[in-house]
Design a protein around this motif. Structure first.
Motif, PDB file in Angstrom:
ATOM      1  N   SER A 150      19.688  49.565  63.264  1.00  0.00           N
ATOM      2  CA  SER A 150      18.453  49.197  63.575  1.00  0.00           C
ATOM      3  C   SER A 150      18.429  48.460  65.073  1.00  0.00           C
ATOM      4  CB  SER A 150      17.491  48.456  62.664  1.00  0.00           C
ATOM      5  OG  SER A 150      17.524  49.032  61.401  1.00  0.00           O
ATOM      6  N   ALA A 183      12.764  52.084  61.600  1.00  0.00           N
ATOM      7  CA  ALA A 183      14.318  52.269  61.688  1.00  0.00           C
ATOM      8  C   ALA A 183      14.907  51.795  60.313  1.00  0.00           C
ATOM      9  CB  ALA A 183      14.795  51.578  62.862  1.00  0.00           C
ATOM     10  N   ILE A 184      14.593  50.754  59.875  1.00  0.00           N
ATOM     11  CA  ILE A 184      15.086  50.361  58.377  1.00  0.00           C
ATOM     12  C   ILE A 184      14.989  51.438  57.347  1.00  0.00           C
ATOM     13  CG2 ILE A 184      15.035  48.511  56.910  1.00  0.00           C
ATOM     14  CD1 ILE A 184      14.826  46.579  59.070  1.00  0.00           C
TER      15      ILE A 184
END
Ligand code: ADP
Ligand code: MG
Lengths: 314, 252, 282
Positions: free
Chosen positions: A79, A231-232
């Motif tokens: 990330s 993103a995570i």
């Protein structure tokens, strides 16, 4: 049209109201079910490992070792790489679209950037496997090793697959989110702020740097956190290019694993109760982290501008 | 008397609408020139043409010349940013930078233009704040946010910010319209004090204010300059019927 | 005030403005590349068989993904049947009655739900429905997708209903119409364009979802036989085929990607047109 009698009308009204109320309650119930289910599912792993689950650095289902540190590491690093690439680019896009682009350019380009958000994750993954990964293996990784190879981050075998490819693909995927929200934030900056700076004799860039960006800074931070949250939690594209090996290595050339990608990989093959529970617990960690990030991001963005619908939703 | 700014046959448009129509007007050095006229008559548009701020609004255009010390600021070779440094501006609503401290607000222009040789930022900020009479009020809290001040103080902060880059001309677009009477009075006093050093153009729709602070007054109507002259003449002895109507209507 | 400084300022101004434009171009490069690859490689894979045949076992050439196309349509249909009405109802609640703490909580929950990674939804639906039914099923996949749709539909509905002027509501209520009839006939009708837009965008969004299907609908090599059976879908096929070593499967994966992207884009564009035609939406 026949008018219903007052009595039946009142009855119809409360029925209608009750139904919508139930639907609304259902939404809250749903999130509670999600939370309860995750907590229940991870109980076995929690009693088994306790906090060691988070600190343990070995994830090895065959030997019953479930330390999630490599996953947490992979999630954070991939990330961060994504943010490192996506934030400057997204800010550039937001600045271009909100401050510089001629009007006839804004709508089509904004549309194209939004299109980037409409492409399914798995298609990004497919493109990643057959286009991005070979490119990373044959061009980017050799280049990075040649120029920055003295750093521990850019050493080792060129797989193509791995942390770097995952970070790049995540960057592409979160650019629409960060740039669209930042653009809205910049558009919400009052013109009086720009004019104040321009009237002092500042150039356009100085005006953006000193008046516009500082004014929108909390909203932009919110946009970045929103992107981080995406993103995570992003699963498919990462799973397809990250190499799926839970390990901690300083080199971004190495294969890695994220929380989301290990769930996608192992969940349907986890026949062992403990393995399954460990995966659910990893999911719980993911749930809590993305929850907090989203709450934080929304508070920040709302302070400056209410992001338009459909933008923060992705 | 020196002419600092000479506006020659100047027109300005927003898209198709013409807001300033063939205005010719000299602005004299070290004098206060007031622009009056009913709302919507093009006062703001006109004054924003004097530092080339009109052109930052998309879809606008201008025609004609504005000479600053003999140089046409609309010349192709001229950098508008440099013109805006030499011709400062104060806006209708105070617009300090909310993320900057009081000190940084005043120093904002210095950060892009650099300091005058042989000075420090502290000196320039102090001098500018003293010029607007704000120094005593904020000297002990320069690091507080610029928006922590009252409305009148914010407007004086904005004037100090404009003065810090040492402009030759100061444009003020209804600088008191958002302020209370006490703050208004302070700013009017300030304007009178500043004209020694600066050439000031002030837009106002308050005719008392024009009468109090201005040496010269220009009356605008529908984008046209109707009458221009020494303030006392304009108010006591207008030549144009429309000026008289406007003035008597307002003075009641 | 120093000549060199002005040069530098002008230069960095130009540089930064060019960089901002360059960033925009750079960000659009992957989009171009993805669309180009999906279009060219996908077109090579598409033929009559692709749309009519079942997948062949590993090693055998030919075959198609007809079952996955049908499967995706069924899954999205199931999700819509569940998610859209519920979402609209919740949206109506928020827009028409939603004041106070409960409404705040619902709104907040809704926003939070949009941020939940879709793989989490997969885990939860597995833990409830799949475990209870003791098998993977189209129903489970549909529920997972519906959960992802729900907050999207809710918030668009709310936003669209709020755009309907209050005078319309009052006029109708003044004529003696009941609240639900007012909402139903006046308010909903004038917000319909926007709600359709929102629902279609939600459909487009879930059509490409893969993660929540992996352990709910799973996949299947055969035609769909019942809602309580596992079912094939385009996204899951793309995933599994892309990660095999077989050329033939890669080819089909690209074909599937083209069909999927076309479905998603057509739906998104239809959504916008619907919104524009009805005067609502964006
Ligand atoms: N940003 C703008 N876009 C289009 N028209 C404008 C804009 N600003 C002002 N105008 C028009 O230009 C005319 C002059 O406006 P302005 O200069 O603001 O007048 P004043 O300051 O005297 O009240 C008005 O008719 C106004 O409607
Ligand atoms: Mg005005």
């Amino acid at each position: 049209m026949q008018m219903p009698s007052p009595k039946s009308r009142r009855w119809g009204d409360s029925l209608f109201r009750g139904l919508t109320f139930l639907a609304a309650l259902g939404m809250i119930g749903l999130v509670m079910v999600i939370a309860v289910q995750l907590i229940r599912g991870s109980q076995l792993a929690f009693t088994h490992f306790g906090l060691g689950f988070v600190t343990g650095s070995r994830w090895d289902p065959v030997h019953g070792a479930f330390g999630s540190l490599p996953l947490v590491y992979g999630t954070i690093v991939s990330s961060l790489i994504a943010l490192l690439i996506a934030v400057p680019l997204s800010l550039g896009i937001a600045i271009y679209l909100a401050e510089l682009a001629p009007h006839w350019v804004r709508t089509p380009v904004s549309f194209l950037v939004e299109l980037l958000a409409a492409i399914p994750s798995v298609v990004y993954g497919l493109w990643g496997v057959f286009v991005l990964v070979p490119l990373v293996r044959t061009a980017l990784e050799p280049f990075l090793q040649r120029t920055l190879g003295w750093l521990p981050f850019f050493q080792g075998t060129y797989y193509g697959f791995g942390m770097l490819a995952a970070g790049i693909i995540l960057a592409i995927m979160i650019i629409p989110t960060i740039s669209a929200v930042s653009r809205e934030v910049l558009l919400a900056v009052p013109n009086s702020q720009r004019e104040a700076m321009l009237a002092l004799g500042a150039t356009r860039w100085e005006t953006i740097k000193m008046a516009v960006l500082p004014y929108g800074r909390s909203g932009i931070l919110g946009a970045v956190i929103l992107g981080l949250g995406r993103a995570i939690g992003e699963t498919m594209a990462v799973t397809m290019v990250i190499g799926n090996r839970p390990q901690i290595s300083p080199s971004v050339f190495e294969l890695a694993q994220t929380i989301a990608s290990i769930i996608a990989n192992e969940f349907s093959e986890a026949f062992d109760e403990l393995h399954l529970s460990a995966l659910v617990m990893a999911g719980l960690v993911l749930f809590v982290v993305t929850l907090l990030l989203n709450i934080l991001a929304r508070l920040l963005v709302w302070r400056v501008a209410r992001a338009p619908e459909g933008v923060t939703r992705e | 008397m020196d002419t600092r700014l000479l506006v020659e046959d100047f027109s300005a448009w927003y898209g198709q609408t013409q807001a300033v129509k063939n205005v010719t007007l000299p602005v004299y050095a070290s004098q206060v020139t007031a622009i009056i006229g009913p709302s919507g008559c093009g006062k703001s548009t006109f004054i924003r043409c004097l530092n080339r701020l009109h052109e930052v609004i998309p879809g606008t255009r201008t025609r004609g010349r504005v000479l600053l010390d003999g140089q046409n600021i609309y010349d192709d070779k001229v950098d508008p940013a440099e013109i805006r440094r030499r011709v400062g501006m104060v806006f209708q609503k105070p617009n300090p930078f909310p993320t900057m401290s009081i000190f940084d607000n005043v120093a904002a222009g210095l950060r892009v233009h650099g300091l005058p040789p042989g000075t420090t930022a502290e000196e320039v900020v102090e001098k500018s704040l003293k010029m607007v009479g704000l120094w005593d009020e904020v000297a002990d809290r320069l690091q507080d946010s610029g928006v922590s001040l009252s409305g009148g103080q914010q407007q004086r902060l904005c004037i100090a910010r404009a003065l810090a880059v040492e402009p030759e001309v100061l444009l003020m677009d209804e600088p008191c319209s958002a302020l209370d009477p006490v703050s208004t009075l302070k700013i009017e006093e300030l304007i009178k004090g500043l004209k020694e050093k600066y050439t000031i153009v002030i837009v106002t729709h308050n005719m008392h204010q024009a009468a109090r602070v201005a040496d010269y007054t220009a009356f605008f109507l529908n984008g046209q300059l109707i009458e221009y002259g020494v303030t006392s003449d304009i108010f006591t002895n207008p030549r144009d019927q429309r000026t008289e109507d406007y003035i008597t209507g307002r003075f009641g | 005030m120093i000549a060199g400084r002005d040069q530098r300022r002008k230069f960095s101004n130009k540089l930064m403005l060019v960089l901002a434009a360059a960033a925009t171009v750079l960000a659009l490069l992957p989009l171009g590349s993805i669309l180009l690859y999906v279009a060219t490689k996908g077109l090579l894979a598409l033929n009559w068989d692709f749309f009519t045949q079942l997948p062949k076992p590993v090693g055998e050439p030919g075959g198609g993904l007809a079952n996955a196309i049908v499967g995706t349509l069924i899954l999205v249909g199931l999700a819509s049947v569940m998610g859209i009405p519920l979402g609209i109802m919740t949206g109506i609640y928020l827009a028409e009655f939603g004041r106070g703490r409960l409404a705040w909580l619902v709104r907040f929950t809704c926003d939070v739900m949009t941020g939940i990674p879709s793989i989490i939804v997969g885990i939860v639906v597995y833990g409830t429905i799949v475990v209870a039914m003791k098998r993977f099923s189209a129903i489970a996949g549909g529920v997972a997708l519906a959960i992802i749709m729900l907050p999207l539909v809710t918030r668009t509905t709310e936003e669209m209903l709020k755009l309907v002027p209050n005078s319309l509501r009052e006029a109708s209520l003044a004529l003696g119409a009941s609240q639900w009839r007012t909402t139903y006939s006046i308010v909903l009708r004038s917000a319909m364009g926007g709600i359709i837009t929102g629902s279609l965008l939600a459909v487009a969004r879930v059509a490409g979802e893969t993660a929540p299907l992996l352990f709910t609908a799973l996949s299947s090599r055969y035609w769909h036989t019942g809602l309580d059976q596992r079912i094939a879908s385009l996204p899951v096929y793309i995933y599994t085929y892309a990660t095999t070593p077989y050329e033939e499967m890669h080819r089909l994966a690209w074909g599937a990607a083209l069909v999927l992207v076309a479905m998603v884009l057509v739906t998104s564009i239809a959504a916008r047109l619907a919104g524009r035609r009805a005067g609502g939406g964006r």
